[in-house]
Design a protein around this motif. Structure first.
Motif, mmCIF file in Angstrom:
data_model
loop_
_atom_site.group_PDB
_atom_site.id
_atom_site.type_symbol
_atom_site.label_atom_id
_atom_site.label_comp_id
_atom_site.label_asym_id
_atom_site.label_seq_id
_atom_site.Cartn_x
_atom_site.Cartn_y
_atom_site.Cartn_z
ATOM 1 N N GLN A 48 0.831 -1.207 0.000
ATOM 2 C CA GLN A 48 0.000 0.000 0.000
ATOM 3 C C GLN A 48 0.866 1.258 0.000
ATOM 4 O O GLN A 48 0.547 2.254 -0.666
ATOM 5 N N GLU A 151 -7.348 -1.005 1.489
ATOM 6 C CA GLU A 151 -6.794 -0.299 0.335
ATOM 7 C C GLU A 151 -6.815 1.205 0.592
ATOM 8 O O GLU A 151 -7.820 1.737 1.072
ATOM 9 N N ALA A 187 -5.579 -7.376 2.305
ATOM 10 C CA ALA A 187 -5.173 -6.364 1.333
ATOM 11 C C ALA A 187 -4.320 -7.015 0.245
ATOM 12 O O ALA A 187 -3.915 -8.178 0.352
#
Length: 289
Positions: A48, A151, A187
């Motif tokens: 991320q 996210e 994720a």
């Protein structure tokens, strides 16, 4: 806008390979006796961070970790994937830290790094499963926090828009920066190492990792980027009484690798006698109570 992003990452013992030497006499995990890996959810967090960097030109990603000198491998793994720098907190005074002492050390290091826009880490580490360090770092720094992130959707007008996966569904929230974000294992997985970056950083080391007779020592003067930041308690202006065992009110009692076999299973009915017998057994084994 360009962002200064710090990823909290941890080298953890592989809990799939727990042996008889997994604990020390002091009740702490004997990390030297277990294979070490990059904490899985911290890899989700790194991905991320790298995506956020790509979406915001001029941004940087740094890996912050705490541990013995060998924990510098976590920083190298981050550099191989696209991180720009890293900091290793290593000092005997950091040893034996629980979540309270760990979050204190990380928070002091983040203050030293300075002007951080986003701190991002995995929800929890597989060697403790507490999910406490990220929120404690946010509290110690006085920052907003978003947990259970799946996210980071965008960065705009000084805010992050984040999708969270929570019990019962998904929600989208906005959080002002600077902010601490903890990421779920659901994720996106982290990208693999880049071959060119592996070649560039494979000799990157923290000073304590080096040997006087290493034939590659000449590289560290020619290529300063191969020297990883290494900080002790004094370097981050930390209080020794709040670090390591001195600052840790909790202790690990035991670590075991338990494999259940069919012969060990029991079938219980909903009768009062079966339920009472189960509770009594759990109490006697000190599993509860």
């Amino acid at each position: 806008m360009s962002l200064k992003i710090v990823v909290l990452a941890k080298q953890v013992p592989d809990t799939r390979n727990v042996g008889k030497d997994a604990m020390t006499a002091e009740g702490t995990v004997n990390r030297a006796a277990l294979p070490a890996i990059f904490n899985p959810e911290d890899l989700n967090a790194l991905e991320q961070a790298l995506r956020l960097k790509e979406q915001n030109p001029g941004s940087t990603v740094g890996i912050l970790t705490m541990g013995p000198p060998r924990a510098a491998e976590i920083i190298r793994q981050g550099l191989y994937r696209g991180a720009d720098t890293g900091w290793l907190l290593t000092d005997r005074l950091f040893a034996g830290a629980d979540t309270l002492a760990t979050s204190y050390a990380l928070a002091t290091a983040i203050k030293k790094i300075g002007d951080v826009d986003v701190v991002i880490g995995g929800r929890q580490a597989i060697d403790g499963d507490t999910a406490q360090v990220g929120p404690q770092v946010a509290q110690k720094l006085g920052l907003s926090q978003v947990t259970y992130a799946e996210e980071i959707l965008k960065c705009e007008d000084g805010k992050l828009t984040i999708r969270r996966h929570i019990d019962g569904g998904v929600e989208t929230v906005e959080a002002p920066m600077p902010v601490v974000v903890t990421v779920n294992g659901s994720a996106a997985p982290c990208r693999p190492a880049n071959a060119k970056l592996v070649m560039k950083y494979k000799r990157a080391t923290a000073p304590l990792e080096r040997k006087a007779d290493d034939k590659y020592n000449y590289l560290y003067e020619e290529r300063p980027y191969l020297t990883l930041h290494q900080w002790a308690v004094a370097d981050v202006d930390g209080d020794p009484q709040q670090c390591g065992l001195s600052g840790s009110p909790t202790k690990v009692k035991a670590v075991q690798n338990i494999v259940f076999q069919a012969k060990e299973s029991k079938t219980l009915t909903a009768s009062d006698a079966d339920i009472e017998g189960l509770i009594t057994e759990l109490l006697n084994e000190k599993i509860i109570g």
